[in-house]
Design a protein around this motif. Structure first.
Motif, PDB file in Angstrom:
ATOM      1  N   ALA A  86      -0.180   3.134   9.113  1.00  0.00           N
ATOM      2  CA  ALA A  86      -0.346   1.699   8.863  1.00  0.00           C
ATOM      3  C   ALA A  86      -0.129   1.368   7.383  1.00  0.00           C
ATOM      4  CB  ALA A  86      -1.730   1.246   9.316  1.00  0.00           C
ATOM      5  N   VAL A  87      -0.701   2.189   6.500  1.00  0.00           N
ATOM      6  CA  VAL A  87      -0.546   1.958   5.066  1.00  0.00           C
ATOM      7  C   VAL A  87       0.922   2.079   4.656  1.00  0.00           C
ATOM      8  CG1 VAL A  87      -1.116   2.854   2.779  1.00  0.00           C
ATOM      9  CG2 VAL A  87      -2.896   2.675   4.530  1.00  0.00           C
ATOM     10  N   ALA A  89       3.604   1.556   6.457  1.00  0.00           N
ATOM     11  CA  ALA A  89       4.381   0.413   6.942  1.00  0.00           C
ATOM     12  C   ALA A  89       4.228  -0.785   6.011  1.00  0.00           C
ATOM     13  CB  ALA A  89       3.952   0.048   8.356  1.00  0.00           C
ATOM     14  N   VAL A  90       3.018  -1.016   5.533  1.00  0.00           N
ATOM     15  CA  VAL A  90       2.784  -2.127   4.602  1.00  0.00           C
ATOM     16  C   VAL A  90       3.536  -1.890   3.286  1.00  0.00           C
ATOM     17  CG1 VAL A  90       1.041  -3.317   3.223  1.00  0.00           C
ATOM     18  CG2 VAL A  90       0.560  -2.737   5.614  1.00  0.00           C
ATOM     19  N   VAL A  91       3.461  -0.669   2.769  1.00  0.00           N
ATOM     20  CA  VAL A  91       4.164  -0.344   1.518  1.00  0.00           C
ATOM     21  C   VAL A  91       5.671  -0.498   1.692  1.00  0.00           C
ATOM     22  CG1 VAL A  91       4.675   1.506  -0.119  1.00  0.00           C
ATOM     23  CG2 VAL A  91       2.335   1.173   0.695  1.00  0.00           C
ATOM     24  N   THR A  92       6.189  -0.090   2.853  1.00  0.00           N
ATOM     25  CA  THR A  92       7.623  -0.224   3.123  1.00  0.00           C
ATOM     26  C   THR A  92       8.050  -1.685   3.081  1.00  0.00           C
ATOM     27  OG1 THR A  92       7.587   1.760   4.518  1.00  0.00           O
ATOM     28  CG2 THR A  92       9.451   0.263   4.788  1.00  0.00           C
ATOM     29  N   ALA A  93       7.240  -2.562   3.663  1.00  0.00           N
ATOM     30  CA  ALA A  93       7.547  -3.993   3.642  1.00  0.00           C
ATOM     31  C   ALA A  93       7.568  -4.528   2.210  1.00  0.00           C
ATOM     32  CB  ALA A  93       6.535  -4.758   4.482  1.00  0.00           C
ATOM     33  N   LEU A  94       6.616  -4.108   1.392  1.00  0.00           N
ATOM     34  CA  LEU A  94       6.552  -4.568   0.009  1.00  0.00           C
ATOM     35  C   LEU A  94       7.747  -4.061  -0.805  1.00  0.00           C
ATOM     36  CD1 LEU A  94       2.727  -4.099  -0.691  1.00  0.00           C
ATOM     37  CD2 LEU A  94       3.950  -6.230  -0.190  1.00  0.00           C
ATOM     38  N   VAL A  95       8.149  -2.818  -0.559  1.00  0.00           N
ATOM     39  CA  VAL A  95       9.332  -2.271  -1.242  1.00  0.00           C
ATOM     40  C   VAL A  95      10.573  -3.079  -0.875  1.00  0.00           C
ATOM     41  CG1 VAL A  95      10.889  -0.282  -1.348  1.00  0.00           C
ATOM     42  CG2 VAL A  95       8.417   0.052  -1.496  1.00  0.00           C
ATOM     43  N   GLY A  96      10.669  -3.473   0.383  1.00  0.00           N
ATOM     44  CA  GLY A  96      11.804  -4.276   0.809  1.00  0.00           C
ATOM     45  C   GLY A  96      11.863  -5.621   0.117  1.00  0.00           C
ATOM     46  N   LEU A  97      10.691  -6.240  -0.059  1.00  0.00           N
ATOM     47  CA  LEU A  97      10.646  -7.526  -0.745  1.00  0.00           C
ATOM     48  C   LEU A  97      11.125  -7.403  -2.192  1.00  0.00           C
ATOM     49  CD1 LEU A  97       7.255  -8.991   0.553  1.00  0.00           C
ATOM     50  CD2 LEU A  97       9.562  -9.774   1.116  1.00  0.00           C
ATOM     51  N   ALA A  98      10.776  -6.292  -2.820  1.00  0.00           N
ATOM     52  CA  ALA A  98      11.108  -6.127  -4.235  1.00  0.00           C
ATOM     53  C   ALA A  98      12.499  -5.541  -4.468  1.00  0.00           C
ATOM     54  CB  ALA A  98      10.051  -5.238  -4.904  1.00  0.00           C
ATOM     55  N   PHE A  99      12.892  -4.569  -3.652  1.00  0.00           N
ATOM     56  CA  PHE A  99      14.118  -3.816  -3.940  1.00  0.00           C
ATOM     57  C   PHE A  99      15.097  -3.764  -2.767  1.00  0.00           C
ATOM     58  CE2 PHE A  99      10.533  -1.798  -6.236  1.00  0.00           C
ATOM     59  CZ  PHE A  99      10.910  -2.109  -7.537  1.00  0.00           C
ATOM     60  N   GLY A 100      14.838  -4.490  -1.675  1.00  0.00           N
ATOM     61  CA  GLY A 100      15.688  -4.416  -0.491  1.00  0.00           C
ATOM     62  C   GLY A 100      17.165  -4.631  -0.777  1.00  0.00           C
TER      63      GLY A 100
END
Length: 422
Positions: A86-87, A89-100
Motif C-alpha cells: 500500500a505504501v 503504491a502511494v509513493v509510485t503515484a507521487l513520483v508520477g506526479l513529480a517526474f512522470g
C-alpha cells in the motif's frame, strides 16, 4: 514429482491456468487487429515498470510466508507485506506526479505520462496478488489458485477487447492487466484464505519484519534484480529501437512467454509448497525432487521449442497479420531461452526456502548484467534488433543453466545437513 498431492496440485492449477491463459491466447489475434505495434510498445514499457516496482513493493516478505511453522506468525508476515504494498503504491503515484513526463520521455513512450495513474493502481493490484498467492501456496489451496488463474484471464481479456472495440488505445491494454490481477486476488477470501486469519497487532508486524529482515534487506533487492533481468532489456529495446520494435518483441513475449510463465508458475507454486514442506519436516530428498522436476520440464518443453524454431515466422504472420511476422522471427530466436526458463524457473525458490538470499542476489545481478548489458552493447554498436534479440536469448540460456547448478548445490547441502541431524 510422483507424489499424488503434488501431481494433483499441478493438475488443478494447470486446469485453471489453461482455461484463463487459453482465453488470453485466443484473444491475441483479435488484440493484434484492435491495437497496433506502437500500442504494444507502450504495453511493454508499462508492464516492465509495473513488474519492477510491484515486485519491490512486497519487500519480498511474501516469500517468508512459507517459512514459519505457525500459521498465525505466517499471516502476520503476509499482512506486513501488504502494508508495504500500500505504501509503495502511494509513493509510485507521487513520483508520477513529480517526474512522470520525464520518465516517460526517457523510456521512449511519452504517452505513458498521461497514464501514470494506471501504473500506481496496477502496482497495488500486483503486490496484493503476489502476497495472496504465497499464502495460498503455504496452505496448499491449489483449487483456489486454479480459480484465481481462470478469473485473471477472464478479467484481462474482457477489459482489453472491450476497451479496444471502444477505441480506448493504448490504455485498454494497460487496464486489462490491472483488472486481471485484481480478479486474481479472489482466493484470499476462500476457506483458509488470508482474510480469514486473525488481524495482527502493530507490534506483531514490527516483530515479524525484524525476524525476517533478511528478506527486505537482501531478498527484495535480489527479486528486483531478477525482474529487472527480464524487463530492463525490453526497456532498452524500446529506447534503442523505438515503440514498433518493442511492440513486436512485446507480442512475442506475451504469446510465447505468457504460456511458459503461467505453466511454469503453476509448477513453481506446487514445487514451492512441497519443497518447503520437505525442508520444514523431517527427512531428506530435496535434491532428487528438484532434479526430477527440471528433467521432466525439459522433456515437456522440448517439442514446443522445436515447433517454434521451425514454424513461428509463418504462423505469426498468418494468425496475427503480415505486420507481425517480425514477432515470429523473434520467437524463433528465443525458443531455447524460453525452454531454459520453463525448466528452471519453477525451482528458483529453492534458494529462498533455504535462506540463501546472498547467492540468489549474486545470480540476479549477474543475469541483469548479461541480458541488459548485451542488448545495450548491440545498441551502442549499431547492431540491428534481430542481433540484439539473439544476444538476449544467449544470455538467458547461460543464466538459467547457472541457476540450476546453484539450486542443486543448495538442495544437496540441505539434504546432507538433514542426514547428519540427530
Amino acid at each position: 514429482m510422483k507424489r499424488p498431492r503434488a501431481l494433483g496440485g499441478i493438475s488443478r492449477i494447470l486446469a485453471g491456468s489453461a482455461a484463463g491463459q487459453g482465453l488470453v491466447l485466443l484473444a491475441y489475434p483479435v488484440l493484434a487487429r484492435l491495437y497496433d505495434p506502437t500500442d504494444f510498445g507502450v504495453l511493454v514499457v508499462f508492464t516492465s515498470v509495473v513488474a519492477m516496482v510491484g515486485v519491490l513493493s512486497t519487500l519480498s516478505l511474501e516469500a517468508a510466508v512459507l517459512i514459519p511453522a505457525d500459521d498465525r506468525e505466517a499471516a502476520t508476515v503476509a499482512w506486513a507485506s501488504l502494508v508495504s504494498v500500500a505504501v509503495t503504491a502511494v509513493v509510485t503515484a507521487l513520483v508520477g506526479l513529480a517526474f512522470g513526463p520525464a520518465i516517460a520521455a526517457f523510456l521512449g513512450v511519452p504517452v505513458l505520462a498521461e497514464l501514470w495513474w494506471l501504473v500506481a493502481l496496477t502496482v497495488l493490484a500486483l503486490g496484493v496478488y503476489l502476497v495472496m498467492s504465497e499464502w495460498m501456496v503455504r496452505v496448499r489451496r491449489y483449487g483456489a489458485l486454479a480459480t484465481r488463474n481462470l478469473l485473471q484471464g477472464v478479467g484481462q481479456v474482457t477489459a482489453q477487447i472491450g476497451l479496444g472495440v471502444a477505441g480506448v488505445r493504448p490504455a485498454g491494454l494497460l487496464v486489462g492487466l490491472g483488472v486481471g490481477r485484481l480478479l486474481g486476488t479472489g482466493g484470499s477470501i476462500s476457506r483458509g484464505g488470508l482474510l480469514r486469519q486473525p488481524r495482527p497487532r502493530p507490534a506483531e508486524l514490527v516483530a515479524a519484519v525484524r525476524r525476517y529482515r533478511r528478506f527486505p534487506l537482501v531478498a527484495s533487492w535480489s527479486k528486483l534484480l531478477n525482474t529487472a533481468g527480464l524487463q530492463v532489456p525490453l526497456l532498452v529495446v524500446s529506447a534503442a529501437y523505438g515503440e514498433v520494435g518493442a511492440g513486436l518483441l512485446g507480442l512475442t513475449v506475451r504469446v510465447v512467454g505468457g504460456p511458459v510463465a503461467v505453466i511454469g508458475q503453476a509448477v513453481y507454486q506446487v514445487f514451492t509448497g512441497e519443497a518447503s514442506a520437505r525442508v520444514r519436516g523431517p527427512g531428506t530428498g530435496l535434491a532428487p525432487f528438484t532434479r526430477t522436476a527440471v528433467l521432466r520440464l525439459l522433456a515437456t518443453g522440448a517439442v514446443p521449442a522445436v515447433l517454434l524454431i521451425l514454424l513461428s515466422p509463418s504462423v505469426f504472420g498468418f494468425v496475427f497479420g503480415p505486420e507481425w511476422t517480425g514477432s515470429g522471427q523473434f520467437a524463433q530466436i528465443l525458443a531455447i531461452a524460453y525452454l531454459a526458463e520453463f525448466a528452471v524457473t519453477p525451482i528458483s525458490q529453492t534458494l529462498f526456502i533455504l535462506e540463501r538470499q546472498g547467492v540468489q542476489l549474486i545470480w540476479d545481478a549477474s543475469r541483469l548484467v548479461l541480458t541488459a548489458g548485451g542488448v545495450g552493447l548491440c545498441w551502442v554498436l549499431g547492431a540491428p534488433i534481430i542481433t540484439a534479440v539473439a544476444v538476449l536469448a544467449a544470455a538467458h540460456v547461460v543464466s538459467y543453466g547457472t541457476l540450476y547448478v546453484l539450486s542443486m548445490r543448495a538442495a544437496k547441502g540441505s539434504d546432507r545437513a538433514a542426514e547428519a541431524a540427530p
